[in-house]
Design an enzyme around this catalytic site. Structure first.
Site, PDB file in Angstrom:
ATOM      1  N   HIS C  45       0.913  -0.942   0.023  1.00 45.91           N
ATOM      2  CA  HIS C  45      -0.075  -0.056   0.124  1.00 45.91           C
ATOM      3  C   HIS C  45       0.849   1.316  -0.025  1.00 45.91           C
ATOM      4  CE1 HIS C  45      -3.893   2.091   0.664  1.00 45.91           C
ATOM      5  NE2 HIS C  45      -3.307   2.875   1.541  1.00 45.91           N
ATOM      6  N   TYR C  48       4.308   0.484  -3.114  1.00 38.33           N
ATOM      7  CA  TYR C  48       4.130   0.167  -4.349  1.00 38.33           C
ATOM      8  C   TYR C  48       5.027  -0.838  -5.011  1.00 38.33           C
ATOM      9  CZ  TYR C  48       0.556   3.777  -4.375  1.00 38.33           C
ATOM     10  OH  TYR C  48      -0.758   4.646  -3.926  1.00 38.33           O
ATOM     11  N   LYS C  87      -7.390  13.298  -6.888  1.00 29.93           N
ATOM     12  CA  LYS C  87      -6.709  11.977  -6.794  1.00 29.93           C
ATOM     13  C   LYS C  87      -7.814  11.137  -6.500  1.00 29.93           C
ATOM     14  CE  LYS C  87      -3.520   9.205  -4.227  1.00 29.93           C
ATOM     15  NZ  LYS C  87      -3.266   8.755  -2.910  1.00 29.93           N
ATOM     16  N   HIS C  91     -10.637   2.206  -0.713  1.00 33.74           N
ATOM     17  CA  HIS C  91     -10.892   1.738   0.846  1.00 33.74           C
ATOM     18  C   HIS C  91     -11.656   0.272   0.782  1.00 33.74           C
ATOM     19  CE1 HIS C  91     -10.531   3.967   4.861  1.00 33.74           C
ATOM     20  NE2 HIS C  91      -9.214   3.721   4.013  1.00 33.74           N
TER      21      HIS C  91
HETATM   22  N1  ADP Z   1      -1.607   4.089 -10.151  1.00 36.14           N
HETATM   23  C1  ADP Z   1      -1.120   5.295 -10.184  1.00 36.14           C
HETATM   24  N2  ADP Z   1      -1.024   5.916 -11.101  1.00 36.14           N
HETATM   25  C2  ADP Z   1      -0.345   7.269 -10.754  1.00 36.14           C
HETATM   26  N3  ADP Z   1       0.079   7.552  -9.589  1.00 36.14           N
HETATM   27  C3  ADP Z   1      -0.151   6.579  -8.506  1.00 36.14           C
HETATM   28  C4  ADP Z   1      -0.604   5.694  -8.602  1.00 36.14           C
HETATM   29  N4  ADP Z   1      -0.830   4.960  -7.571  1.00 36.14           N
HETATM   30  C5  ADP Z   1      -0.219   5.874  -6.951  1.00 36.14           C
HETATM   31  N5  ADP Z   1       0.441   6.820  -7.399  1.00 36.14           N
HETATM   32  C6  ADP Z   1       0.795   8.094  -6.585  1.00 36.14           C
HETATM   33  O1  ADP Z   1       1.847   7.748  -5.748  1.00 36.14           O
HETATM   34  C7  ADP Z   1       1.853   8.603  -4.646  1.00 36.14           C
HETATM   35  C8  ADP Z   1       1.459   7.811  -3.335  1.00 36.14           C
HETATM   36  O2  ADP Z   1       0.023   7.557  -3.223  1.00 36.14           O
HETATM   37  P1  ADP Z   1      -0.413   6.817  -1.789  1.00 36.14           P
HETATM   38  O3  ADP Z   1       0.536   6.038  -1.232  1.00 36.14           O
HETATM   39  O4  ADP Z   1      -1.953   6.610  -2.313  1.00 36.14           O
HETATM   40  O5  ADP Z   1      -0.643   8.408  -0.923  1.00 36.14           O
HETATM   41  P2  ADP Z   1      -1.320   8.670   0.117  1.00 36.14           P
HETATM   42  O6  ADP Z   1      -0.829   7.629   1.465  1.00 36.14           O
HETATM   43  O7  ADP Z   1      -1.134  10.132   0.453  1.00 36.14           O
HETATM   44  O8  ADP Z   1      -2.863   8.487   0.074  1.00 36.14           O
HETATM   45  C9  ADP Z   1       0.731   9.723  -4.781  1.00 36.14           C
HETATM   46  O9  ADP Z   1       1.280  10.717  -5.255  1.00 36.14           O
HETATM   47  C10 ADP Z   1      -0.230   8.872  -5.923  1.00 36.14           C
HETATM   48  O10 ADP Z   1      -0.657   9.837  -7.012  1.00 36.14           O
END
Ligand code: ADP
Ligand code: MG
Lengths: 229, 77, 726, 77
Positions: C45, C48, C87, C91
């Site tokens: 999570h 990535y 964004k 959930h």
């Molecule tokens: N599938 C995706 N495509 C583009 N950007 C992504 C994708 N998944 C995550 N990101 C980017 O990676 C970063 C981290 O995301 P995330 O961990 O969900 O943030 P947060 O914990 O603040 O909710 C964010 O800038 C998000 O926009």
């Protein structure tokens, strides 16, 4: 533009304060002062608005916690002096919770929040709030989870006898029936005034009916208030 | 010292939530239920019992219950 | 201190290799707190790790992109001083366990991601997937999720203006709840999460920390089994009132030139927010955990660092502005505390009651965060037999519009306040995309979210690309210029080769479509391990598209007026595989329709320009998607409560293909002047043909059938009401 | 026969409503309160006591309480 300002009381959790202020400035043509719930003085009391939203999260019962705010004591003071007070949605709930208006607003009969357009028959065309509406039926959206108006049989009779019911949910043509009642309100009641006729509480939102993309009946409502200042 | 305040609907007031529950329960196939009503309670712990109880009465009346539709009852736990 | 056993390591979702790496980074064994921090930072999570490599291939730049992926949300330029921050976030797991709170906190989380950047949220959308309506859990999940989304957004006062809801048995035990938020900000008032300035105070504000959702971030990255339900971890409870207070107080503080960096405490709470801020700013942090406001007694440093209590923010402020900061929060009735300082050590040093309880080097931890190139394998092609369909056009039409997936979603969106803020020009079911005015201006934005999991399951690359194209089309149909997307990639277990294949293919498909349409990805979210007992969901890469309408008087909905003509723009090729029509006949196999991105661009530009330049003769526009031409026509009739006479062109031989094919790059354009449209289309060399007229009180195909409009509407409304009432 | 079912939050679950009430009560100037928690109750009247109680248990578990965040307790009135 009139020299007078009108006041909107803002509680933590109010969320229609800006919307209301936009309509007031544009169509009532006056300036708006926001009064924070903690203020114990209202400078511009010629007309006071209580906006929609979720004051204090609507915890316990919608509107009840707001009635403990210092600004409400002031509102009650000016209400008693006869100044016009208008509560919309959460504002209506607050007005019943502080006993400025009769009755109470229960949860909608289907237990769900409801946001949709409603038609309202103008039941009393003489009140200071409705005499300029010039339409038999107006269209304002509702958006609430607790808009099911209820009061005791005695006080219902009083409301009827004194012509205190201003709006009832109706069909487009003004028929008041079960199908047009969105929330279970007693006798389809959507908006009432007090006995002295200077306080209005209503669940529907006239400030959301001022755009050419939807109903524009809200413009009539706000313009109509102009005469009171 | 803890007081429990019970809030219930006054007699004769229709409680739409209870009505909805009754319907659901019978839809679920439960046949024994004759009636259902509901209410809330608050447990308030206080320091001093004399002044405290007084405050609890006020809180129950002015805040926790809605006099148009609700009754309250205070019980020492 | 507890010895770190193998079991503890695996309970934290860390592999043996990852544990060795931790020891290498620390040059010693971690203690439990440190292990916990590594585990959440390296969870799927937050890190990535399975998708990073592929996400990097997405196009993320463009002339309107101010901030691409990497921050809390993406930002695009919409002219003058204005920018949009948006964004989407999932959930899914929490909503399956506790639908009301899970969905509510999802909405809360995504709004914080947006307002933490200085923006005021102006619209929420959501993309929902539930199991079969017949599945015993579906009804409760549906009611709970919808109520949770509604109650949260309604209370905060942000309109929920659109979304999608789709039922399919592949989601029986893994529902999807993806929430999208769009916010508005002045370009020179954007806030980032880059910590700076040794000695600057770190301020905590919002709800007190409890033992909520400890290990939520790792939970969101773990597969379910039958025990998951009884093994329930503490769920997080949302407090929308607190969120509203945070929103208003942050907006007020942001006017004061006090904030250096700000970040919400989302997944992995205090750990990831403090760590990420420090890491982005290449500095160190020192936290004093006893200062953290706690809701429960005797909370340990481990619990405080990993708690996922909602509605909390972390910020670095200028020391000179500490006073005003605390004053503003006090005015809003919020608890704020200074819980630490920025340092130059490059370490995260965690103190509890004056003793150091954890110390981690920030840069090495961030740099060595795992990145996997997991093996992927194309599944063997299944042979399929085509079943012939024996439904008449009328039967199929009625079956489709009264099916769960195509019936009116009024029951859902009437629970959402769509109108608060008074800038909603069109919401769901009024137009292909929601259209929101930029407050106090003459421009508007269009927003939509889309995904067809049926297509994606058959061909993840093509399916995902079609999702991008569909969102682009939806924006075009409102008269908008599409600008950028956010995405939410929902898949099963990436450790399985065929799932990894889906992920790679889908990302590839998104990339190809976005490049061709000049429609970059500025933010997104990935949700993996959506499977139970080895059964994965259909691949579901949801696309959230945003566009701009420079002159809002040209915003176009699905409106039709009496005597208007309805034209089909684009070509019918007759593709029926995987169409709603075929599926209505239990024919579920085949390929998605072909996607020609050049044609997509050509037709889209034509529509967009026609709406802009000939607005006076355009009543409405609607894209053709699932269900094909006839469903699109029926939707126009239903949403306008007006009759339509449909005429089959003479050249049509196969009625089923003509009316139900789901070929791409097609629109219905509703005009008041046939001649003008024909003329312009001819000049531009675009294929248009008249398919119907707005007339009477029934929906009919000439010489085929006629259904009174009231009846059609009843068919369309019946399903939800019956389903919920029963 | 009437059974009363009490529903309360599990320990450690955030109750934003109770938090808001605590603040309000102290803002109203009541100083004695040390703590406040809240819950709901249902009074269900049933016909037959054996099968009935069984049904009440089921109703409490499946409908009246949310097992993820709430506990219930059944008491004969
Ligand atoms: N599938 C995706 N495509 C583009 N950007 C992504 C994708 N998944 C995550 N990101 C980017 O990676 C970063 C981290 O995301 P995330 O961990 O969900 O943030 P947060 O914990 O603040 O909710 C964010 O800038 C998000 O926009
Ligand atoms: Mg974030």
């Amino acid at each position: 533009m009139s020299k007078k300002n009108v006041s909107i009381i803002v509680f933590p959790g109010s969320n229609c304060d800006r919307d209301l202020s936009v309509s007031i400035q544009k169509y009532l043509n006056v300036k708006v002062s926001y009064v924070w719930h903690n203020d114990s003085k209202i400078e511009n009391y010629e007309m006071i608005f209580l906006p929609g939203g979720f004051s204090f999260g609507d915890y316990l019962r919608a509107g009840v916690i707001a009635t403990k705010s210092p600004a409400i004591h002031e509102v009650i003071k000016y209400a008693k002096k006869g100044f016009p007070i208008i509560g919309i949605c959460n504002g209506f709930q607050i007005l019943t919770e502080c006993n400025l208006l009769k009755g109470t607003l229960l949860k909608n009969n289907n237990q769900l929040f409801k946001c949709e357009n409603t038609h309202l028959k103008v039941e009393n065309k003489e009140s200071i709030f409705s005499k300029n509406l010039k339409k038999k039926v107006v269209e304002f959206p509702i958006a609430h989870a607790q808009g099911n108006f209820y009061t005791t049989p005695d006080s219902l009779k009083e409301l009827e006898d004194n012509n205190q019911i201003i709006f009832k949910y109706s069909s487009k043509n003004g028929n008041i029936n079960k199908e047009s009642n969105p929330n279970g309100s007693l006798n389809n009641i959507a908006g009432i005034i007090n006995k002295k006729k200077n306080i209005l509480g209503m669940m529907p939102h006239p400030e959301r009916a001022v755009d050419k993309f939807g109903s524009q009946d809200g413009i009539l409502f706000f313009k109509g208030l102009g005469e009171l200042l | 010292m803890i007081y429990r305040i019970y809030i219930s609907y006054k007699e004769g007031i229709l409680d739409p939530e209870a009505e909805a529950l009754k319907k659901t329960i019978s839809n679920m196939g439960f046949k024994s239920m004759k009636n259902l009503s509901k209410g809330k309670y608050f447990d308030i712990e206080i320091i001093d019992s004399n002044k405290g109880l007084d405050e609890i009465r006020k809180i129950s009346k002015d805040l926790l219950s809605n006099p148009v539709i609700e009754n309250f009852k205070i019980i020492k736990k | 201190m507890k010895e770190i056993s193998k079991k503890i390591i695996s309970d934290h979702g860390l592999s043996k290799e990852e544990y060795l790496l931790i020891k290498k980074i620390l040059k010693r064994k971690p203690n439990l707190l440190e292990l916990g921090i590594f585990s959440v930072m390296w969870s799927e999570h937050c890190s990535y790790k399975s998708t990073k490599k592929w996400l990097k291939t997405l196009p993320t730049k463009g002339e309107n992109v101010i901030c691409g992926p990497g921050e809390n949300a993406g930002i695009i330029d919409i002219g003058e001083e204005d920018a949009l921050v948006f964004k989407m976030e999932s959930h899914n797991h929490p909503s399956f366990i506790e639908p009301y709170q899970g969905a509510a906190t999802g909405v809360g989380g995504i709004m914080r991601d947006v307002f933490t950047m200085g923006a005021r949220p102006i619209a929420n959308l959501n993309s929902l997937r539930f199991g079969s309506p017949k599945h015993s859990k579906t009804k409760n999940l549906l009611s709970g999720v919808v109520k949770g989304i509604g109650d949260y957004g309604n209370c905060v006062g942000i309109p929920t203006v659109g979304g999608e809801c789709f039922f399919h048995e592949s989601y029986n035990n893994n529902i999807l709840v993806n929430a999208m938020c769009v916010g508005l900000v002045k370009k020179n008032k954007i806030f980032y999460s880059i910590a700076k300035g040794v000695g600057n105070p770190i301020i905590y504000v919002g709800s007190k920390t409890g033992r909520d959702g400890i290990h939520g971030a790792t939970m969101a990255s773990a597969e379910f089994d039958d025990n998951s339900e009884s093994n329930r971890p503490q769920v997080q409870v949302g407090d929308p009132f607190m969120e509203k207070l945070l929103l208003e107080s942050c907006q007020e503080l942001m006017k004061e030139d006090a904030i250096i960096a700000i970040q919400d405490m989302g997944a992995a709470g205090l750990t990831s927010s403090s760590f990420e801020m420090a890491s982005k700013g290449s500095c160190g942090v020192r936290l004093n955990l006893e200062k953290v406001p706690c809701r429960e007694k005797n909370m340990t440093p481990y619990e405080i660092m990993l708690s996922e209590t909602q509605e909390r923010m972390l910020m670095i402020v200028k020391p000179s502005k500490k006073k005003i900061t605390f004053e503003i929060f006090k005015k809003w009735g919020l608890d704020a505390q200074e819980i630490g300082k920025i340092t130059d050590t490059g370490n995260m040093e965690i103190f509890f009651e004056k003793k150091i309880v954890g110390k981690l080097p920030i840069k090495p931890l961030a740099d060595s965060s795992p990145e996997y190139d997991r093996p992927a394998k194309k599944p063997a092609k299944k042979k399929f037999k085509s079943v012939t369909c024996n439904l008449s056009i009328q039967e199929a039409l009625i079956k489709i519009i009264s099916s769960p997936n195509h019936s009116s979603k009024k029951w859902i969106f009437n629970q959402y306040d769509k109108l608060v803020m008074c800038d909603t020009l069109f919401f769901s079911e009024q137009a292909d995309a929601a259209v929101i005015r930029v407050h106090n201006s003459n421009k508007a934005i269009a927003i939509t979210c889309d995904c067809n999991p049926i297509y994606c399951n058959s061909d993840p690359k093509l399916g995902a690309a079609i999702g991008v194209a569909e969102s682009w089309r939806n924006l075009i149909a409102t008269g908008a210029d599409p600008i950028a997307i956010t995405d939410n990639l929902n898949f099963g277990n990436p450790e399985k080769e065929e799932i990894m294949f889906q992920i790679k293919e889908a990302i590839n498909g998104i990339g190809i479509a976005c490049k061709a349409l000049n429609y970059p990805v500025v933010s997104g979210n990935v949700s993996l391990y959506n499977e139970t007992n080895q059964k994965s969901i259909f691949p579901t890469p949801v696309i959230g598209g945003v566009g701009l309408i420079k002159d809002l008087s040209k915003a176009t909905s699905m409106k039709i007026n009496k005597n208007d003509s309805i034209f089909l723009v684009g070509e019918c090729k007759g593709h029926l595989e995987l169409s709603e029509y075929n599926r209505a006949c239990n024919n579920n196999e085949g390929k998605p329709p072909e996607l020609d991105l050049k044609k997509e661009l050509r037709n889209g530009r034509f529509i967009r320009n026609f709406i802009q330049e000939n607005n006076n003769i355009v009543s409405g526009c609607h894209d053709i998607s699932e269900g094909g031409l006839i469903i699109a026509l029926a939707e126009l009739a239903i949403s306008n409560k007006k009759g339509i006479k449909v005429k089959t062109p003479d050249h049509v031989k196969n009625y089923e293909r003509w009316y139900f094919s789901e070929d791409q790059a097609r629109y219905l354009l509703i005009v008041k002047n046939d001649k003008k449209l024909n003329e312009i289309a001819k000049i531009k060399n675009i294929k248009v043909q008249k398919v119907g007229e707005v007339k009477g009180n029934s929906f009919s195909i000439i010489n085929k059938f006629e259904i009174p409009i009231k009846k059609l509407i009843n068919y369309n409304n019946a399903w939800f009401n019956n389903y919920i009432e029963k």
